[in-house]
Design an enzyme around this catalytic site. Structure first.
Site, PDB file in Angstrom:
ATOM      1  N   ASP A  76     -23.489 -31.037   4.240  1.00 41.43           N
ATOM      2  CA  ASP A  76     -24.595 -30.993   5.188  1.00 41.43           C
ATOM      3  C   ASP A  76     -24.396 -29.828   6.157  1.00 41.43           C
ATOM      4  O   ASP A  76     -24.811 -29.892   7.314  1.00 41.43           O
ATOM      5  CB  ASP A  76     -24.741 -32.311   5.940  1.00 41.43           C
ATOM      6  CG  ASP A  76     -23.446 -32.765   6.601  1.00 41.43           C
ATOM      7  OD1 ASP A  76     -22.420 -32.075   6.448  1.00 41.43           O
ATOM      8  OD2 ASP A  76     -23.453 -33.821   7.258  1.00 41.43           O
ATOM      9  N   GLN A  79     -16.770 -51.400  13.336  1.00 41.18           N
ATOM     10  CA  GLN A  79     -18.150 -51.742  13.689  1.00 41.18           C
ATOM     11  C   GLN A  79     -18.897 -52.500  12.603  1.00 41.18           C
ATOM     12  O   GLN A  79     -19.621 -53.463  12.901  1.00 41.18           O
ATOM     13  CB  GLN A  79     -18.918 -50.467  14.048  1.00 41.18           C
ATOM     14  CG  GLN A  79     -20.372 -50.713  14.396  1.00 41.18           C
ATOM     15  CD  GLN A  79     -21.028 -49.522  15.007  1.00 41.18           C
ATOM     16  OE1 GLN A  79     -20.787 -49.208  16.157  1.00 41.18           O
ATOM     17  NE2 GLN A  79     -21.878 -48.829  14.245  1.00 41.18           N
ATOM     18  N   HIS A 101     -20.855 -38.539  10.027  1.00 40.86           N
ATOM     19  CA  HIS A 101     -21.105 -37.741   8.826  1.00 40.86           C
ATOM     20  C   HIS A 101     -20.013 -37.979   7.782  1.00 40.86           C
ATOM     21  O   HIS A 101     -20.300 -38.142   6.592  1.00 40.86           O
ATOM     22  CB  HIS A 101     -21.148 -36.257   9.194  1.00 40.86           C
ATOM     23  CG  HIS A 101     -22.287 -35.882  10.088  1.00 40.86           C
ATOM     24  ND1 HIS A 101     -23.335 -35.104   9.669  1.00 40.86           N
ATOM     25  CD2 HIS A 101     -22.539 -36.185  11.381  1.00 40.86           C
ATOM     26  CE1 HIS A 101     -24.183 -34.930  10.669  1.00 40.86           C
ATOM     27  NE2 HIS A 101     -23.717 -35.574  11.720  1.00 40.86           N
ATOM     28  N   ALA A 129     -28.737 -34.950  19.272  1.00 43.55           N
ATOM     29  CA  ALA A 129     -28.962 -34.858  17.828  1.00 43.55           C
ATOM     30  C   ALA A 129     -30.259 -35.567  17.420  1.00 43.55           C
ATOM     31  O   ALA A 129     -31.321 -35.268  17.950  1.00 43.55           O
ATOM     32  CB  ALA A 129     -27.752 -35.392  17.074  1.00 43.55           C
ATOM     33  N   SER A 178     -25.054 -46.196  13.280  1.00 43.79           N
ATOM     34  CA  SER A 178     -25.098 -47.382  14.125  1.00 43.79           C
ATOM     35  C   SER A 178     -26.423 -48.111  13.966  1.00 43.79           C
ATOM     36  O   SER A 178     -26.468 -49.346  13.895  1.00 43.79           O
ATOM     37  CB  SER A 178     -24.885 -46.998  15.591  1.00 43.79           C
ATOM     38  OG  SER A 178     -23.544 -46.609  15.818  1.00 43.79           O
ATOM     39  N   GLN A 227     -31.011 -38.702  17.892  1.00 44.15           N
ATOM     40  CA  GLN A 227     -31.080 -40.001  18.559  1.00 44.15           C
ATOM     41  C   GLN A 227     -32.420 -40.278  19.241  1.00 44.15           C
ATOM     42  O   GLN A 227     -32.892 -41.420  19.232  1.00 44.15           O
ATOM     43  CB  GLN A 227     -29.923 -40.117  19.559  1.00 44.15           C
ATOM     44  CG  GLN A 227     -28.568 -40.087  18.882  1.00 44.15           C
ATOM     45  CD  GLN A 227     -27.435 -39.721  19.802  1.00 44.15           C
ATOM     46  OE1 GLN A 227     -27.541 -39.851  21.021  1.00 44.15           O
ATOM     47  NE2 GLN A 227     -26.330 -39.234  19.228  1.00 44.15           N
TER      48      GLN A 227
END
Length: 493
Positions: free
Chosen positions: A119, A365, A20, A403, A385, A405
């Site tokens: 958020d 990443q 986030h 969450a 990701s 996912q």
């Protein structure tokens, strides 16, 4: 507060988890660089200290027109271990008064806020109490927002809470897979209850996390002036079209890291480009290790900043990677390994994978997934990701845990067709087979790579000058952030 003629000043306060924070910072930097908007970016005090430890003393110095602030959140300040989602959800709700103090200090300094971007429902409501327009920076997936908007209907139709009492029989007897939810506009007709994620996996109608989620979804419908989504129109067009009928105006401005990079490529460089928000020190040695590896030869494994696997799952996964025969680069956070990650595994594992594996606690990443040596990504399906993978044409092995996912995994498998799902048990033989399937040259692997490359091209078109996300960012700046406070369209409760 300020007059309607005050310069635009957006105060950001994202939910203090790595994904986030990173995405919100990309958005804030773009608004500052492209729109000339003054930014105050608020961290939790714990995260402020983590950023300083990972990036150095100058990480939070800011630049002209872009400053950082911090508020206490009641969590321990020492250590880098994530506190867990529920403690984080509870503790962060104690920040309302401290956040209002940040807004008051800005006004006293002659730089009053003209908009709050967050958020978190308690922050959005606090801003509204102070007469400020708000924008929701929804940094999970668009499809998860659409699914979450129907949680109340799942309750009304008797699908939630689950039956079975304390033993939660419906969690393990196949009920979640068998129960089809075919009535949600904009989503596949064969959506399963399982695809709605963990917030509905409760036998308690008064479950605290479900209650928080229901309240937040109501807040999103009634409080903000606009909602920013980190996606692009071609990827989520039907979902976004449906959301636009349920919530305030929606602006798709993703993928945010790539949009920020496109901004720099056009020559519009800004001092904010160097600002970052990694909460862990990044190991640059992994990029060096990739050097010289053949194209598409390395599997990247990372379960994000919060997901915790058991030791047994990690060991099964390790042997699955070993048996696959492929090179792998595996991120195991310090809080998972509780020491040197490689020490978790028997000596035979190190011998079996000698020269084929690189294990580290954190990595850069975005840069890593741009390396042509990466052939697939074994991921928890966190939205950042997944977007990193999509934007670099990398197919995925999906292991959703929490969450958004599960919903993301569903879309990767059946809608975008660039992912396969790893079974919850993480059995070594199944892991090895799936790695070979996705990384190999058989038909399924080739087709997934081809589709992934097609999505990469579509994402690149969206963030290029004149692309949909580029244009939507310009609209967001002119229609929401740079209009006067009295002209911002409110959606009142």
């Amino acid at each position: 507060m300020s007059s309607s003629s005050s310069p635009a000043h957006a105060v950001f306060f994202p939910f203090p988890a790595q994904g986030h924070v990173a995405s919100a910072l990309h958005l804030a930097k773009l608004l500052h660089a492209r729109g000339g908007i003054r930014i105050t970016f608020v961290h939790s005090e714990r995260n402020r200290r983590r950023v300083l430890r990972s990036r150095g003393a100058d990480a939070l110095d800011g630049v002209p027109g872009f400053r950082f602030a911090a508020v206490p959140d009641g969590l321990p300040l020492d250590g880098d271990s994530p506190p867990g989602m529920f403690p984080l959800l509870v503790s962060i709700r104690s920040t309302v008064q401290q956040f209002k103090d940040v807004l008051d200090e800005a006004a006293a300094a002659g730089e009053p806020a003209t908009c709050v971007v967050s958020d978190m429902d308690h922050i959005l409501l606090a801003a509204r109490e102070m007469g400020l327009p708000t924008v929701v920076s929804w940094m999970p997936s668009a499809c998860s927002l659409l699914s979450n908007q129907h949680f109340q209907q799942l309750i009304d139709r008797g699908l939630v809470p689950l039956k079975g009492g304390a033993d939660a029989e419906q969690l393990s007897n196949g009920h979640l897979d068998r129960t089809v939810v075919d009535w949600v506009p904009g989503m596949p007709a064969d959506m399963r209850l399982r695809d709605f994620g963990p917030f509905v996996r409760t036998t308690d109608r008064d479950d605290a996390v479900l209650t928080m989620s229901l309240f937040f979804m109501e807040c999103i419908r009634t409080v903000p002036s606009a909602i920013v989504l980190n996606t692009f129109d071609e990827l989520d067009g039907e979902v976004v079209a449906t959301l636009s009928q349920l919530v305030p105006p929606v602006y798709t401005v993703g993928p945010l890291p790539q949009l920020a990079a496109a901004h720099v490529v056009t020559g519009q460089r800004s001092p904010v480009d160097a600002l970052g928000a990694s909460l862990w020190p990044e190991d640059g040695g992994c990029l060096e290790w990739l050097r010289g590896k053949p194209p598409r030869s390395v599997l990247y494994v990372n379960f994000g900043s919060i997901v915790v696997l058991t030791r047994e799952q990690l060991v099964e996964l390790a042997w699955g990677l070993a048996k696959s025969g492929h090179h792998f680069l595996w991120v195991i956070r310090d809080d998972q390994a509780k020491g040197n990650p490689i020490d978790m595994f028997p000596p035979e594992f190190a011998e079996e994978t000698k020269g084929r594996g690189y294990v580290t606690s954190w990595c850069p990443q975005e840069a890593l997934l741009r390396d042509e040596a990466i052939g697939a990504f074994l991921t928890h399906c966190g939205w950042n990701s997944m977007l990193d993978s999509i934007c670099n044409g990398i197919p995925m092995l999906c292991y959703p845990v929490a969450a958004d996912q599960q919903t993301n995994c569903r879309y990767a498998r059946t809608e975008w067709r660039i992912g396969v799902e790893v079974d919850e048990s993480i059995e070594r033989e199944a892991v090895a087979r799936m790695v070979r399937e996705v990384m190999g040259e058989e038909k399924k692997g080739r087709e997934m790579r081809q589709r992934a490359m097609e999505w990469k091209q579509k994402a690149a078109m969206a963030v290029a000058p004149g692309g949909t996300s580029w244009v939507n960012l310009e609209r967001l700046i002119s229609e929401v952030f740079c209009c006067s406070r009295k002209d911002v369209p409110h959606v009142n409760a």
